[in-house]
Design a protein around this motif. Structure first.
Motif, mmCIF file in Angstrom:
data_model
loop_
_atom_site.group_PDB
_atom_site.id
_atom_site.type_symbol
_atom_site.label_atom_id
_atom_site.label_comp_id
_atom_site.label_asym_id
_atom_site.label_seq_id
_atom_site.Cartn_x
_atom_site.Cartn_y
_atom_site.Cartn_z
ATOM 1 N N SER A 1 0.830 -1.212 0.000
ATOM 2 C CA SER A 1 0.000 0.000 0.000
ATOM 3 C C SER A 1 0.858 1.254 0.000
ATOM 4 C CB SER A 1 -0.913 0.047 1.224
ATOM 5 O OG SER A 1 -1.444 -1.190 1.489
ATOM 6 N N ILE A 2 1.963 1.199 0.763
ATOM 7 C CA ILE A 2 2.851 2.370 0.800
ATOM 8 C C ILE A 2 3.432 2.635 -0.589
ATOM 9 C CG2 ILE A 2 4.996 3.281 1.765
ATOM 10 C CD1 ILE A 2 4.382 1.706 4.323
ATOM 11 N N VAL A 3 3.842 1.550 -1.249
ATOM 12 C CA VAL A 3 4.392 1.697 -2.597
ATOM 13 C C VAL A 3 3.339 2.294 -3.539
ATOM 14 C CG1 VAL A 3 5.267 0.436 -4.599
ATOM 15 C CG2 VAL A 3 6.053 -0.170 -2.314
ATOM 16 N N LEU A 4 2.117 1.765 -3.445
ATOM 17 C CA LEU A 4 1.030 2.263 -4.286
ATOM 18 C C LEU A 4 0.789 3.750 -4.049
ATOM 19 C CD1 LEU A 4 -2.057 -0.084 -4.530
ATOM 20 C CD2 LEU A 4 -0.478 0.674 -6.295
ATOM 21 N N ALA A 5 0.731 4.130 -2.770
ATOM 22 C CA ALA A 5 0.435 5.530 -2.424
ATOM 23 C C ALA A 5 1.505 6.456 -2.986
ATOM 24 C CB ALA A 5 0.336 5.684 -0.911
ATOM 25 N N SER A 6 2.742 5.946 -3.051
ATOM 26 C CA SER A 6 3.836 6.818 -3.508
ATOM 27 C C SER A 6 3.701 7.168 -4.985
ATOM 28 C CB SER A 6 5.184 6.159 -3.245
ATOM 29 O OG SER A 6 5.472 5.244 -4.267
ATOM 30 N N LEU B 1 20.111 6.625 -10.402
ATOM 31 C CA LEU B 1 19.554 6.069 -9.165
ATOM 32 C C LEU B 1 18.096 6.446 -8.852
ATOM 33 C CD1 LEU B 1 22.719 6.230 -6.879
ATOM 34 C CD2 LEU B 1 21.647 4.200 -7.869
ATOM 35 N N PRO B 2 17.710 7.726 -8.871
ATOM 36 C CA PRO B 2 16.344 8.052 -8.421
ATOM 37 C C PRO B 2 15.212 7.303 -9.135
ATOM 38 C CG PRO B 2 17.646 10.045 -8.548
ATOM 39 C CD PRO B 2 18.471 8.947 -9.153
ATOM 40 N N PRO B 3 15.286 7.062 -10.454
ATOM 41 C CA PRO B 3 14.159 6.354 -11.086
ATOM 42 C C PRO B 3 13.959 4.931 -10.556
ATOM 43 C CG PRO B 3 15.581 7.346 -12.749
ATOM 44 C CD PRO B 3 16.285 7.474 -11.438
ATOM 45 N N LEU B 4 14.991 4.356 -9.907
ATOM 46 C CA LEU B 4 14.856 2.989 -9.405
ATOM 47 C C LEU B 4 13.855 2.912 -8.258
ATOM 48 C CD1 LEU B 4 18.581 1.871 -9.431
ATOM 49 C CD2 LEU B 4 16.877 1.775 -11.235
ATOM 50 N N ALA B 5 13.497 4.076 -7.693
ATOM 51 C CA ALA B 5 12.517 4.092 -6.609
ATOM 52 C C ALA B 5 11.097 4.176 -7.146
ATOM 53 C CB ALA B 5 12.797 5.272 -5.676
ATOM 54 N N GLY B 6 10.941 4.283 -8.464
ATOM 55 C CA GLY B 6 9.610 4.418 -9.057
ATOM 56 C C GLY B 6 8.704 3.245 -8.705
ATOM 57 N N PHE C 1 15.236 7.416 -2.003
ATOM 58 C CA PHE C 1 14.909 8.412 -3.028
ATOM 59 C C PHE C 1 13.426 8.778 -3.091
ATOM 60 C CE2 PHE C 1 18.630 6.062 -4.848
ATOM 61 C CZ PHE C 1 19.545 7.012 -4.431
ATOM 62 N N THR C 2 12.594 8.132 -2.270
ATOM 63 C CA THR C 2 11.192 8.559 -2.212
ATOM 64 C C THR C 2 10.810 8.981 -0.797
ATOM 65 O OG1 THR C 2 10.565 7.138 -4.056
ATOM 66 C CG2 THR C 2 8.797 7.890 -2.639
ATOM 67 N N LEU C 3 10.926 8.041 0.151
ATOM 68 C CA LEU C 3 10.481 8.356 1.514
ATOM 69 C C LEU C 3 11.310 9.463 2.154
ATOM 70 C CD1 LEU C 3 9.572 4.983 3.255
ATOM 71 C CD2 LEU C 3 8.065 6.752 2.335
ATOM 72 N N TYR C 4 12.611 9.278 2.119
ATOM 73 C CA TYR C 4 13.483 10.252 2.768
ATOM 74 C C TYR C 4 13.285 11.672 2.213
ATOM 75 C CZ TYR C 4 17.713 12.841 3.906
ATOM 76 O OH TYR C 4 18.575 13.829 4.292
ATOM 77 N N PRO C 5 13.282 11.845 0.865
ATOM 78 C CA PRO C 5 13.087 13.213 0.352
ATOM 79 C C PRO C 5 11.720 13.812 0.705
ATOM 80 C CG PRO C 5 13.937 11.797 -1.373
ATOM 81 C CD PRO C 5 13.587 10.915 -0.224
ATOM 82 N N ILE C 6 10.686 12.969 0.811
ATOM 83 C CA ILE C 6 9.378 13.519 1.167
ATOM 84 C C ILE C 6 9.436 14.118 2.570
ATOM 85 C CG2 ILE C 6 6.987 12.917 1.711
ATOM 86 C CD1 ILE C 6 7.062 10.925 -0.564
ATOM 87 N N LEU C 7 10.035 13.369 3.500
ATOM 88 C CA LEU C 7 10.144 13.872 4.869
ATOM 89 C C LEU C 7 11.120 15.033 4.947
ATOM 90 C CD1 LEU C 7 10.255 10.415 6.679
ATOM 91 C CD2 LEU C 7 8.302 11.966 6.422
ATOM 92 N N GLN C 8 12.282 14.834 4.323
ATOM 93 C CA GLN C 8 13.315 15.874 4.351
ATOM 94 C C GLN C 8 12.810 17.158 3.695
ATOM 95 O OE1 GLN C 8 16.016 16.066 5.838
ATOM 96 N NE2 GLN C 8 17.164 17.701 4.822
ATOM 97 N N GLY C 9 12.000 17.004 2.640
ATOM 98 C CA GLY C 9 11.451 18.174 1.948
ATOM 99 C C GLY C 9 10.582 18.996 2.871
ATOM 100 N N PHE C 10 9.800 18.309 3.697
ATOM 101 C CA PHE C 10 8.950 19.055 4.622
ATOM 102 C C PHE C 10 9.816 19.778 5.648
ATOM 103 C CE2 PHE C 10 6.183 19.467 8.381
ATOM 104 C CZ PHE C 10 5.260 20.317 7.804
ATOM 105 N N PHE C 11 10.824 19.098 6.154
ATOM 106 C CA PHE C 11 11.739 19.733 7.103
ATOM 107 C C PHE C 11 12.401 20.961 6.467
ATOM 108 C CE2 PHE C 11 16.148 20.129 8.618
ATOM 109 C CZ PHE C 11 15.883 20.515 9.926
#
Lengths: 270, 295
Positions: A103-108, A138-143, B32-42
């Protein structure tokens, strides 16, 4: 009769729609004096490769091209590997917290890349990776999209096929490699096209992290030509545009079916 | 709870295998997703320069600053106008083209290819092509429009025209993608439906409005939402063709975030602006969920 007319109208419209691409090619081959000529010359009586020479000699276009190819290839392969591992786990394995994680992945998927560029830039400066290919790879790998797409695909494969493999002593990884992946070619190729296209055309993030001319990708490098040539020579700009479009065109001609199926598939799933 | 516990202990090995498979993905996801979302708010609660020196906590000051920042409101307005122009044009044109292309006629394949191909070109190429077409003196557009008694128009230098010019270039670039999606949607409509309609004497336009359009609704909803979200994020066209000008007439949100963060190095404020964009996209996504569930 009416049917034929509508068909002819459609073809005419499509040709008109495609005309800017043709105009780009024609302009790139014209002499400077023929470019600035009204009425416009659609079929030039003489052509030249001068603009191509200028682009090749005075810019790093071949380098940008190579950078883009390397980056797109790396991103696509890594996304396919990382996402099929994760998608397989979400579709077939049982582990604690699986559904919450999914669900977390989906929400992202609702969080577009543009939103995180500022903190991401800070992160990559801290890592000392500004101006490197890794910063773009690197960043696109989190897609999340690929994990979602492949999971849907894997869920559609009948369980019985794996059971016999497991009885034969296949490990989970073996099941993924020898049973699931070969049966998921349409999904994998759709994801590959979706990822490659996104990476090839990515502009904002590479613009921010690649500042060195020799490190730039094609879209970012091309954009730097705009300031130098926009007012003086459209021929050079068009030549640069043609050079960067030819490989896409060739690939499209040979793989048209996959491109269009890929778009329809990734669009329908999302 | 008891069940969850049992399933946790039931097979340690099974759990471990699962985690091993998702581990690579979650490394990237976390970083590259979770950390930047939180860090962005900070970051949005701080003021700091790009080098990271002198980080000060300023609370909601950056958000308060937006309220009186004329550039922010203009950027928001430009993004909204862009979306309001791009989405209907794009969707209507895509449905029309998909309808035309979804018939049997000579040259069908090549026509679809020609409409779709621009989608594959990189944004810089799109920008170059349109810069040249829009050239006020020598461009094709003004030349042919002059026969209709229009112009000459300074497409990209006239503040009241520039944003519309960017919309046209964007529609040209992206419509092929939506055409393919609508064609896929049309092919899912069972032929029996059309046969039944034919028996009832429903043909041509009547058939299009009574059958094709209503049955295309799921595809249309999807395309509209995706197109809205994409429009909120428009950047490359603007950045290359106009740089946000003339006089800020095409400065959209992402362009403003880019300028704030990477030209003026006000990272805190740029992070706050990004969060507002995030919020807007969240609102659209939630509306989407509600809208899609209604069916």
């Amino acid at each position: 009769m009416r049917k034929k007319l509508l068909g002819a109208f459609t073809v005419a419209f499509a040709v008109l729609w495609f005309l800017p691409v043709v105009w780009m090619l024609i302009t790139s081959l014209k002499y400077e004096t023929d470019i600035f000529q009204l009425p416009p010359i659609w079929i030039p009586s003489r052509i030249t490769l001068d603009h191509y020479k200028v682009v090749m000699e005075r810019s790093h276009i071949l380098r940008w091209f190579l950078n883009s190819v390397v980056i797109t290839t790396c991103v696509t392969f890594l996304v396919l590997i990382v996402d099929s591992l994760a998608a397989f786990a979400f579709a077939r394995l049982r582990f604690f917290g699986r559904d919450v994680l999914f669900s977390i992945v989906l929400a992202s998927m609702m969080v577009p890349g543009q939103v995180t560029i500022v903190p991401l830039f800070a992160l990559f400066s801290d890592l000392g990776l500004i101006n490197t290919a890794q910063a773009v790879i690197l960043p696109p790998l989190a897609g999340a999209f690929g994990v979602f797409l492949l999971r849907q695909f894997f869920l559609g494969i009948p369980l019985e096929l794996e059971e016999s493999a497991i009885i034969d002593g296949c490990s989970k990884l073996g099941v993924l490699r020898h049973v699931i992946l070969p049966l998921s070619k349409p999904g994998l190729s759709a994801l590959a096209i979706f990822t490659a296209l996104g990476s090839w055309n990515n502009y904002l993030w590479p613009l921010i992290v690649l500042q060195d001319q020799t490190k730039m990708t094609l879209p970012v490098g091309l954009a730097t030509l705009r300031g130098t040539y926009a007012t003086s020579s459209y021929g050079v700009l068009m030549a640069a545009a043609v050079i960067s479009s030819v490989p896409i065109f060739v690939m499209f001609v040979f793989m048209k079916k996959y491109f269009i199926q890929g778009i329809a598939l990734t669009g329908g799933m999302k | 709870m008891a069940k969850a516990k049992r399933s946790f202990y039931r097979s340690f090995k099974e759990n471990l295998t699962g985690y091993m498979f998702v581990l690579p993905y979650f490394c990237f996801f976390g970083l590259f997703t979770l950390y930047p979302i939180l860090q962005g708010f900070f970051m949005s609660l701080t003021e700091r320069d790009i080098f990271g020196f002198d980080i000060r906590f300023v609370g909601l000051k950056n958000y308060a600053q937006m309220l009186t920042d004329q550039r922010f409101w203009t950027a928001l307005k430009n993004t909204a106008s862009f979306t309001l122009m791009d989405v209907p044009t794009n969707v209507v044109l895509a449905i029309l083209l998909a309808t035309l292309l979804n018939r049997h006629f000579r040259g069908k394949e090549i026509s679809l290819s020609m409409v779709f191909f621009p989608r594959l070109l990189s944004i810089s190429v799109i920008a170059f092509i349109w810069l040249w077409l829009y050239e006020p003196e020598w461009g094709l557009l003004n030349h042919y429009l002059s026969f209709l008694g229009v112009g000459p128009i300074s497409w990209l230098r006239n503040p009241s025209v520039a944003l519309r010019a960017v919309v046209v270039a964007t529609v040209w670039w992206t419509v092929g993608n939506n055409v393919v999606l609508f064609m896929a949607g049309m092919q899912q409509i069972p032929t029996e439906v059309y046969e039944a309609a034919e028996l009832d004497g429903s043909v041509g336009l009547h058939r299009f409005f009574r059958i094709t359009l209503p049955l295309l609704r799921p595809t249309a909803q999807f395309v509209v939402i995706m197109q809205i979200i994409a429009s909120f994020q428009i950047f490359g066209q603007v950045n290359i063709m106009t740089g946000g000008g003339p006089a800020g007439a095409t400065r959209v949100l992402v362009q403003y975030i880019y300028e704030t963060g990477f030209s003026y190095f006000e990272m805190g404020y740029a992070a706050a602006l990004s969060y507002i964009l995030f919020l807007l996209i969240m609102v659209v996504s939630v509306i989407q969920l509600v809208w899609l569930r209604e069916r």
